[in-house]
Design a protein around this motif. Structure first.
Motif, PDB file in Angstrom:
ATOM      1  N   ALA A  98      -1.773 -35.682  -2.342  1.00  0.00           N
ATOM      2  CA  ALA A  98      -1.776 -34.732  -1.237  1.00  0.00           C
ATOM      3  C   ALA A  98      -3.195 -34.228  -1.018  1.00  0.00           C
ATOM      4  N   LEU A  99      -3.542 -33.994   0.240  1.00  0.00           N
ATOM      5  CA  LEU A  99      -4.857 -33.487   0.595  1.00  0.00           C
ATOM      6  C   LEU A  99      -4.786 -32.831   1.969  1.00  0.00           C
ATOM      7  N   PRO A 100      -5.826 -32.104   2.367  1.00  0.00           N
ATOM      8  CA  PRO A 100      -5.801 -31.486   3.693  1.00  0.00           C
ATOM      9  C   PRO A 100      -5.628 -32.549   4.775  1.00  0.00           C
ATOM     10  N   ALA A 101      -4.823 -32.253   5.788  1.00  0.00           N
ATOM     11  CA  ALA A 101      -4.552 -33.226   6.847  1.00  0.00           C
ATOM     12  C   ALA A 101      -5.830 -33.661   7.547  1.00  0.00           C
ATOM     13  N   SER A 102      -6.769 -32.739   7.715  1.00  0.00           N
ATOM     14  CA  SER A 102      -8.022 -33.081   8.389  1.00  0.00           C
ATOM     15  C   SER A 102      -8.806 -34.127   7.600  1.00  0.00           C
ATOM     16  N   GLU A 103      -8.744 -34.060   6.293  1.00  0.00           N
ATOM     17  CA  GLU A 103      -9.440 -35.030   5.448  1.00  0.00           C
ATOM     18  C   GLU A 103      -8.761 -36.389   5.485  1.00  0.00           C
ATOM     19  N   MET A 104      -7.446 -36.397   5.546  1.00  0.00           N
ATOM     20  CA  MET A 104      -6.719 -37.662   5.616  1.00  0.00           C
ATOM     21  C   MET A 104      -7.071 -38.418   6.897  1.00  0.00           C
ATOM     22  N   MET A 105      -7.265 -37.702   7.979  1.00  0.00           N
ATOM     23  CA  MET A 105      -7.546 -38.336   9.263  1.00  0.00           C
ATOM     24  C   MET A 105      -8.815 -39.178   9.211  1.00  0.00           C
ATOM     25  N   THR A 106      -9.756 -38.794   8.363  1.00  0.00           N
ATOM     26  CA  THR A 106     -11.032 -39.508   8.299  1.00  0.00           C
ATOM     27  C   THR A 106     -11.186 -40.376   7.055  1.00  0.00           C
ATOM     28  N   SER A 107     -10.224 -40.289   6.134  1.00  0.00           N
ATOM     29  CA  SER A 107     -10.388 -40.961   4.846  1.00  0.00           C
ATOM     30  C   SER A 107      -9.199 -41.813   4.441  1.00  0.00           C
ATOM     31  N   ALA A 108      -8.367 -42.236   5.370  1.00  0.00           N
ATOM     32  CA  ALA A 108      -7.133 -42.942   5.025  1.00  0.00           C
ATOM     33  C   ALA A 108      -7.407 -44.206   4.215  1.00  0.00           C
ATOM     34  N   ARG A 109      -8.418 -44.977   4.582  1.00  0.00           N
ATOM     35  CA  ARG A 109      -8.704 -46.217   3.854  1.00  0.00           C
ATOM     36  C   ARG A 109      -9.178 -45.926   2.438  1.00  0.00           C
ATOM     37  N   VAL A 110      -9.983 -44.881   2.291  1.00  0.00           N
ATOM     38  CA  VAL A 110     -10.457 -44.485   0.968  1.00  0.00           C
ATOM     39  C   VAL A 110      -9.279 -44.031   0.113  1.00  0.00           C
ATOM     40  N   VAL A 111      -8.388 -43.250   0.715  1.00  0.00           N
ATOM     41  CA  VAL A 111      -7.205 -42.762   0.000  1.00  0.00           C
ATOM     42  C   VAL A 111      -6.363 -43.933  -0.490  1.00  0.00           C
ATOM     43  N   ARG A 112      -6.151 -44.905   0.383  1.00  0.00           N
ATOM     44  CA  ARG A 112      -5.331 -46.066  -0.008  1.00  0.00           C
ATOM     45  C   ARG A 112      -5.973 -46.821  -1.163  1.00  0.00           C
ATOM     46  N   ALA A 113      -7.276 -47.048  -1.099  1.00  0.00           N
ATOM     47  CA  ALA A 113      -7.963 -47.783  -2.155  1.00  0.00           C
ATOM     48  C   ALA A 113      -7.865 -47.056  -3.491  1.00  0.00           C
ATOM     49  N   LYS A 114      -8.037 -45.748  -3.471  1.00  0.00           N
ATOM     50  CA  LYS A 114      -7.965 -44.972  -4.714  1.00  0.00           C
ATOM     51  C   LYS A 114      -6.537 -44.941  -5.257  1.00  0.00           C
ATOM     52  N   LEU A 115      -5.560 -44.814  -4.353  1.00  0.00           N
ATOM     53  CA  LEU A 115      -4.167 -44.810  -4.806  1.00  0.00           C
ATOM     54  C   LEU A 115      -3.792 -46.130  -5.471  1.00  0.00           C
ATOM     55  N   LEU A 116      -4.235 -47.234  -4.893  1.00  0.00           N
ATOM     56  CA  LEU A 116      -3.901 -48.532  -5.464  1.00  0.00           C
ATOM     57  C   LEU A 116      -4.530 -48.702  -6.846  1.00  0.00           C
ATOM     58  N   THR A 117      -5.729 -48.166  -7.033  1.00  0.00           N
ATOM     59  CA  THR A 117      -6.370 -48.231  -8.346  1.00  0.00           C
ATOM     60  C   THR A 117      -5.578 -47.437  -9.381  1.00  0.00           C
ATOM     61  N   VAL A 118      -5.176 -46.228  -8.997  1.00  0.00           N
ATOM     62  CA  VAL A 118      -4.389 -45.389  -9.909  1.00  0.00           C
ATOM     63  C   VAL A 118      -3.023 -46.014 -10.158  1.00  0.00           C
ATOM     64  N   ALA A 119      -2.432 -46.605  -9.129  1.00  0.00           N
ATOM     65  CA  ALA A 119      -1.116 -47.232  -9.269  1.00  0.00           C
ATOM     66  C   ALA A 119      -1.155 -48.342 -10.313  1.00  0.00           C
ATOM     67  N   ARG A 120      -2.232 -49.108 -10.340  1.00  0.00           N
ATOM     68  CA  ARG A 120      -2.346 -50.167 -11.344  1.00  0.00           C
ATOM     69  C   ARG A 120      -2.405 -49.583 -12.758  1.00  0.00           C
ATOM     70  N   ALA A 121      -3.146 -48.467 -12.909  1.00  0.00           N
ATOM     71  CA  ALA A 121      -3.238 -47.825 -14.232  1.00  0.00           C
ATOM     72  C   ALA A 121      -1.878 -47.285 -14.654  1.00  0.00           C
ATOM     73  N   VAL A 122      -1.146 -46.694 -13.718  1.00  0.00           N
ATOM     74  CA  VAL A 122       0.181 -46.170 -14.029  1.00  0.00           C
ATOM     75  C   VAL A 122       1.130 -47.301 -14.388  1.00  0.00           C
ATOM     76  N   ALA A 123       1.074 -48.386 -13.626  1.00  0.00           N
ATOM     77  CA  ALA A 123       1.933 -49.551 -13.910  1.00  0.00           C
ATOM     78  C   ALA A 123       1.644 -50.103 -15.295  1.00  0.00           C
ATOM     79  N   ASP A 124       0.365 -50.145 -15.664  1.00  0.00           N
ATOM     80  CA  ASP A 124       0.011 -50.651 -17.002  1.00  0.00           C
ATOM     81  C   ASP A 124       0.577 -49.724 -18.079  1.00  0.00           C
ATOM     82  N   GLY A 125       0.521 -48.405 -17.825  1.00  0.00           N
ATOM     83  CA  GLY A 125       1.053 -47.457 -18.784  1.00  0.00           C
ATOM     84  C   GLY A 125       2.550 -47.589 -18.956  1.00  0.00           C
ATOM     85  N   ILE A 126       3.249 -47.824 -17.860  1.00  0.00           N
ATOM     86  CA  ILE A 126       4.694 -48.008 -17.912  1.00  0.00           C
ATOM     87  C   ILE A 126       5.036 -49.307 -18.644  1.00  0.00           C
ATOM     88  N   ALA A 127       4.294 -50.371 -18.347  1.00  0.00           N
ATOM     89  CA  ALA A 127       4.563 -51.673 -18.952  1.00  0.00           C
ATOM     90  C   ALA A 127       4.314 -51.643 -20.462  1.00  0.00           C
TER      91      ALA A 127
END
Length: 260
Positions: free
Chosen positions: A228-257
């Motif tokens: 979650a982040l301020p809506a104004s920041e999401m409007m200008t950073s959606a691609r950055v947000v997606r890239a960072k989320l995917l990186t964290v998602a891989r770390a979480v998946a590894d932890g679960i596995a």
């Protein structure tokens, strides 16, 4: 809401009544007298008195000097155990905390619990607006949060329709999607984007994005990561947000596995 048609034939009434008493006390932070509890639970005063004394003995309610009862500390202990169980293995919690520290955004995990979308882990970030509702165990507004959308997107259209019909599409803000047609179009846009998104649909001025961590045939094993982040920041950073989320998602998946 309990489904009367799903009531088990071997339901233990005394346990059910005790839980109703505990729920009533929990909804009244100022405390309730035995008579007030009895009235709210539609029980006799004598029955309520016995149930309350038992709950007090076990530490689930506390009797105050004015004769009212409030929730006891044993409830907090059970909640801490729930949070620990929901969060999963230590590497998962560490990945969330590291992501919140690195980005400043609050991060969340969610999955289906008993067939219902539930938030299961939280790591608060200093740059994200504080959302007091979003704590482990929160199970409302799946249609209005990116985390909920991420999980509902893994269902078939028929399954989603049944889910939305059962739990409703409450308008949290003026931007909340309240029709199945609009919701389906929004999910399709999220699939094309590679990230489910909501802008001010759950809370005005706040945006949330989510990606799938672990797809699985078992609905209860599907996990979604959101931030979650301020809506104004999401409007200008959606691609950055997606890239960072995917990186964290891989770390979480590894932890679960690693814990499997």
């Amino acid at each position: 809401m309990r489904d009367p048609l799903a009531e088990p034939s071997d339901l233990i009434r005394s346990v059910s009544r005790a839980l109703r008493v505990l729920e009533s006390v929990g909804r009244a932070p100022k405390g309730l007298t035995v008579k007030q509890i009895a009235r709210r639970c539609e029980l006799t005063v004598a029955t309520t008195y016995h149930l309350v004394r038992t709950l007090a003995y076990e530490g689930y309610v506390i009797r105050r000097e004015d004769g009212t009862y409030i929730v006891g500390l044993e409830v907090a202990d059970r909640y801490r155990e729930l949070v620990t169980a929901f969060r999963g293995p230590p590497p998962v919690g560490e990945a969330l905390r590291r992501a919140a520290a690195d980005t400043g955004w609050s991060h969340y995990l969610g999955r289906f619990v008993g067939g219902q979308v539930a938030l299961t882990a939280v790591a608060e970030g200093p740059r994200s607006p504080y959302l007091e509702d979003l704590v482990p165990g929160f199970d409302e507004g799946a249609h209005a949060t990116a985390l909920g959308k991420g999980l509902l997107a893994t269902l078939t259209p028929e399954q989603r329709f049944r889910y939305l019909r059962e739990y409703g599409m409450r308008p949290f803000t003026g931007a909340t999607l309240t029709t199945v047609e609009a919701f389906e179009a929004d999910l399709a846009a999220g699939d094309r984007r590679g990230m489910q998104l909501e802008l001010g649909q759950f809370r005005q001025g706040v945006a949330c994005a989510a990606v799938l961590v672990t797809p699985d045939k078992d609905i209860e094993r599907r996990v979604v990561l959101a931030c979650a982040l301020p809506a104004s920041e999401m409007m200008t950073s959606a691609r950055v947000v997606r890239a960072k989320l995917l990186t964290v998602a891989r770390a979480v998946a590894d932890g679960i596995a690693a814990d499997a």
